[in-house]
Enzyme design. Structure first.
Site, short mmCIF file in Angstrom:
data_model
loop_
_atom_site.label_atom_id
_atom_site.label_comp_id
_atom_site.label_asym_id
_atom_site.label_seq_id
_atom_site.Cartn_x
_atom_site.Cartn_y
_atom_site.Cartn_z
N GLY A 21 -11.87 -6.03 -16.13
CA GLY A 21 -11.67 -5.96 -17.58
C GLY A 21 -10.24 -6.24 -17.98
N ASP A 54 -9.05 2.99 -3.76
CA ASP A 54 -8.91 4.33 -4.34
C ASP A 54 -10.26 4.97 -4.66
OD1 ASP A 54 -6.23 3.82 -4.18
OD2 ASP A 54 -5.79 4.14 -6.31
N ALA A 70 -2.11 0.99 -1.99
CA ALA A 70 -2.51 -0.41 -2.17
C ALA A 70 -2.79 -1.10 -0.84
CB ALA A 70 -1.42 -1.16 -2.93
N GLY A 105 5.01 15.12 -7.19
CA GLY A 105 4.53 14.17 -6.17
C GLY A 105 5.34 12.89 -6.26
N TYR A 106 4.91 11.86 -5.50
CA TYR A 106 5.77 10.67 -5.42
C TYR A 106 5.87 9.92 -6.74
CZ TYR A 106 2.23 6.91 -4.99
OH TYR A 106 1.24 6.00 -5.24
N HIS A 139 22.44 -5.78 15.35
CA HIS A 139 23.57 -4.95 14.93
C HIS A 139 24.35 -5.68 13.86
CE1 HIS A 139 26.84 -2.07 15.25
NE2 HIS A 139 27.68 -3.10 15.29
N GLY A 142 -5.06 -7.80 -10.47
CA GLY A 142 -3.93 -7.12 -9.81
C GLY A 142 -4.12 -5.61 -9.82
N GLY A 143 -4.99 -5.14 -10.74
CA GLY A 143 -5.33 -3.71 -10.75
C GLY A 143 -4.19 -2.81 -11.17
N CYS A 154 -2.08 -1.33 -9.22
CA CYS A 154 -0.89 -1.62 -8.44
C CYS A 154 0.03 -2.62 -9.13
CB CYS A 154 -1.31 -2.14 -7.07
SG CYS A 154 0.04 -2.66 -6.05
P1 FAD Z 1 -6.99 -0.46 -8.59
O1 FAD Z 1 -5.69 -1.09 -8.30
O2 FAD Z 1 -7.00 0.77 -9.42
O3 FAD Z 1 -7.87 -1.59 -9.28
C1 FAD Z 1 -9.12 -1.31 -9.78
C2 FAD Z 1 -9.46 -2.39 -10.80
O4 FAD Z 1 -10.83 -2.23 -11.17
C3 FAD Z 1 -8.65 -2.28 -12.08
O5 FAD Z 1 -8.02 -3.50 -12.35
C4 FAD Z 1 -9.68 -1.97 -13.15
O6 FAD Z 1 -9.43 -2.60 -14.41
C5 FAD Z 1 -10.95 -2.54 -12.53
N1 FAD Z 1 -12.17 -1.94 -13.03
C6 FAD Z 1 -12.51 -0.63 -13.03
N2 FAD Z 1 -13.73 -0.47 -13.57
C7 FAD Z 1 -14.15 -1.70 -13.90
C8 FAD Z 1 -15.33 -2.19 -14.52
N3 FAD Z 1 -16.31 -1.38 -14.89
N4 FAD Z 1 -15.43 -3.51 -14.73
C9 FAD Z 1 -14.45 -4.36 -14.39
N5 FAD Z 1 -13.30 -3.95 -13.80
C10 FAD Z 1 -13.18 -2.64 -13.57
N6 FAD Z 1 0.47 2.37 -3.86
C11 FAD Z 1 1.23 1.88 -2.85
O7 FAD Z 1 0.69 1.53 -1.80
N7 FAD Z 1 2.59 1.77 -2.98
C12 FAD Z 1 3.24 2.14 -4.10
O8 FAD Z 1 4.45 2.04 -4.18
C13 FAD Z 1 2.46 2.64 -5.18
N8 FAD Z 1 3.06 3.00 -6.34
C14 FAD Z 1 2.29 3.43 -7.38
C15 FAD Z 1 2.92 3.76 -8.56
C16 FAD Z 1 2.18 4.19 -9.65
C17 FAD Z 1 2.88 4.54 -10.93
C18 FAD Z 1 0.76 4.27 -9.54
C19 FAD Z 1 -0.06 4.72 -10.70
C20 FAD Z 1 0.12 3.95 -8.36
C21 FAD Z 1 0.88 3.52 -7.27
N9 FAD Z 1 0.29 3.19 -6.05
C22 FAD Z 1 1.06 2.74 -5.02
C23 FAD Z 1 -1.17 3.31 -5.83
C24 FAD Z 1 -1.86 1.95 -5.95
O9 FAD Z 1 -1.61 1.41 -7.22
C25 FAD Z 1 -3.34 2.10 -5.70
O10 FAD Z 1 -3.56 2.74 -4.47
C26 FAD Z 1 -4.02 0.74 -5.66
O11 FAD Z 1 -3.82 0.03 -6.86
C27 FAD Z 1 -5.51 0.90 -5.40
O12 FAD Z 1 -6.12 -0.35 -5.38
P2 FAD Z 1 -7.65 -0.52 -5.76
O13 FAD Z 1 -7.95 -1.97 -5.57
O14 FAD Z 1 -8.45 0.46 -5.02
O15 FAD Z 1 -7.79 -0.11 -7.29
#
Ligand code: FAD
Length: 463
Positions: free
Chosen positions: A36, A310, A318, A184-185, A442, A40-41, A43
């Site tokens: 939607g 996630d 990520a 947390g982080y 080094h 890139g989600g 991340c």
């Molecule tokens: P997501 O990245 O959450 O992607 C899920 C996607 O699904 C989204 O784009 C969403 O729009 C889509 N979606 C959901 N429901 C629907 C639907 N019904 N129809 C169509 N699309 C849908 N992780 C790290 O490894 N290193 C970091 O430094 C780090 N920093 C972070 C900092 C912040 C502020 C946050 C919030 C998170 C951070 N993370 C980090 C965590 C990381 O962003 C997530 O672990 C990662 O994005 C998970 O990937 P994913 O593909 O499972 O889901």
């Protein structure tokens, strides 16, 4: 209504979903991915990437402010100023470039990207609302990758003053007073960035320590640095509610109830799998608590329905999502794969940074290992001295009997870049002798890694 048929449908184009789709495309599978929002989600749009951009901006501004005072390097700077809206614009530009990069990679691999919100109808069918249009997609295999969303505190609903990490990444000015709920982080990374940009930051944490997933030796340098930055950390303190005008947070701690004035209240008390709004309840998949249950192939309880990232729980990172996505695409293409990684490194981009790969000394002990542990402080590392980065150390944990490396941790400036060496050593089954016997260039901080191995073997050279 449009009807599409494909081999693989990926729901969610975060790091898990888009990597799965790219790999499926590379393997010649006819693949459709639905999201939607821009690909890139979390991340790329509101997580890893934009937060690191703000952290960098905070670091740079703090450096400039530091140089307004007498300093060891003899650099002087007059009246540095920060235009946060320009910083946010720069950050948005990076996000947009990466959004287009992901779209381009999907296209290059013949993956069809549909922008719209999907709803699973059954284990083979997804209905997507894309603007005015409804698209029905039938697929042989489904990869669920809907990610996670921030946890909201019921008494502190997100709104104008009360923001999630997403809101904190798009402020138009630096708040004078920022209260961060959650040590947390995510809270500490953003809190530190804003403190460096000039905000008066208070962190409210319900437990008795910050970053509870890391051991106290690793977190102590971070706690010291928060103090040096003027950040107040209130431990054993619970956030209750906002004041009536929204300009303060009422907390309850060791000294009873207190009111903390706040221009913004940033709630970072965790993230939860996105299990609502896309038909999961109709699929009736087996759950593990609040996340979708999977096996070591990311297979759910329904044939040909996989779940990654996630949505499947901790560690919500990520790179775990990406590794699962790549694997699932290969499984669908007929490859024999299982998720049997020895280490999923975790990095905390605080100041200083923390890296944790594999087992900590306590975890190794709990797993029944007798260990050899080597610690090398950056105070004895030449490169660290040249970077004014003498805080922190590298620690290596190995089996006592055969010296197999079980875990490696580090805390220090820029140690995130050591995470690759740490994971590689663990994934390849390195022994202390392998790390100690590898020539490390080094002068680099990575010499601390080699020295930690030498220390565990009883013959460190530079300490
Ligand atoms: P997501 O990245 O959450 O992607 C899920 C996607 O699904 C989204 O784009 C969403 O729009 C889509 N979606 C959901 N429901 C629907 C639907 N019904 N129809 C169509 N699309 C849908 N992780 C790290 O490894 N290193 C970091 O430094 C780090 N920093 C972070 C900092 C912040 C502020 C946050 C919030 C998170 C951070 N993370 C980090 C965590 C990381 O962003 C997530 O672990 C990662 O994005 C998970 O990937 P994913 O593909 O499972 O889901």
């Amino acid at each position: 209504m449009t009807v599409l048929k494909c081999n693989v449908l990926v729901l969610g184009a975060g790091p898990g979903g888009y990597v799965a789709a790219i790999r499926a495309g590379q393997l010649g599978l006819d693949t459709v991915i639905v999201d939607g929002q821009a690909p890139g989600g979390t991340c790329l749009n509101v997580g890893c990437i934009p937060s690191k951009a703000l952290i960098h901006a905070g670091d740079e501004f703090e450096k400039a402010v530091h140089f307004t005072k007498k300093n060891a390097l003899g650099i002087s700077v007059k009246s540095p100023k920060l235009d946060l809206s320009q910083t946010i614009g720069w950050k948005d530009g990076i996000v947009e470039r990466l959004n287009s990069g992901v779209s381009g990679l999907l296209k290059k691999n013949k993956v069809k990207l549909i922008t719209g919100w999907g709803k699973m109808i059954d284990g083979k069918t997804c209905e997507v609302t894309a603007g005015e249009e409804t698209i029905t997609i039938h697929a042989k295999s489904i990869i669920l990758a809907t990610g996670s969303v921030p946890v909201e505190i019921p008494s502190l609903p997100f709104g104008d003053t009360i923001i999630s990490s997403t809101g904190a990444l798009s402020l138009d000015s630096v708040p004078d007073r920022l209260v961060v709920i959650g040590g947390g982080y995510i809270g500490l990374e953003l809190g530190t960035a804003y403190a460096k940009m000039g905000a008066k930051v208070t962190v409210v944490e319900a437990t008795d320590r910050i970053l509870p997933q890391y051991d106290a030796d690793l977190t102590k340098p971070v706690a010291d640095s928060l103090k040096a930055l003027g950040i107040t950390v209130m431990l054993n303190t619970k956030a209750k509610q906002a004041a009536a005008d929204g300009k303060a947070l009422i907390v309850d701690g060791a000294d009873g109830e207190q009111t903390l004035p706040a221009d913004k209240i940033l709630v970072t008390v965790g993230r939860k799998a996105k299990t609502e709004g896309w038909g999961l309840s109709d699929l009736d998949l087996t759950m593990k608590g609040t996340v979708v249950a999977i096996d070591d192939k990311c297979q759910t309880s329904m044939t040909d329905v996989f779940a990654i990232g996630d949505l499947t729980g901790e560690p919500m990172l990520a790179h775990r999502a990406m590794a699962q996505g790549e694997m699932v695409a290969e499984i669908i293409a007929g490859h024999n794969r299982t998720f049997d990684k020895r280490a999923i490194p975790a990095v905390c981009f605080t100041d200083p940074e923390i890296v944790d790969a594999g087992l900590s000394p306590k975890q190794a002990e709990a797993a029944g290992y007798k260990t050899k542990i080597g610690i090398f402080p950056f105070a004895a590392n030449g490169r660290a001295m040249t970077m004014e980065a003498e805080t922190g150390f590298v620690r290596i944990v190995a089996r006592k009997d055969n010296h197999l490396v079980l875990g490696i941790q580090a805390v220090g400036k820029g140690v995130s870049e050591l995470s690759a060496a740490f994971s590689l050593a663990i994934e390849m089954g390195a022994c202390l002798e392998d790390v100690a016997g590898t020539i490390h260039a080094h002068p680099t901080q990575s010499e601390g890694f080699q020295e930690a191995a030498l220390k565990a073997l009883g013959h460190a050279l530079h300490i």
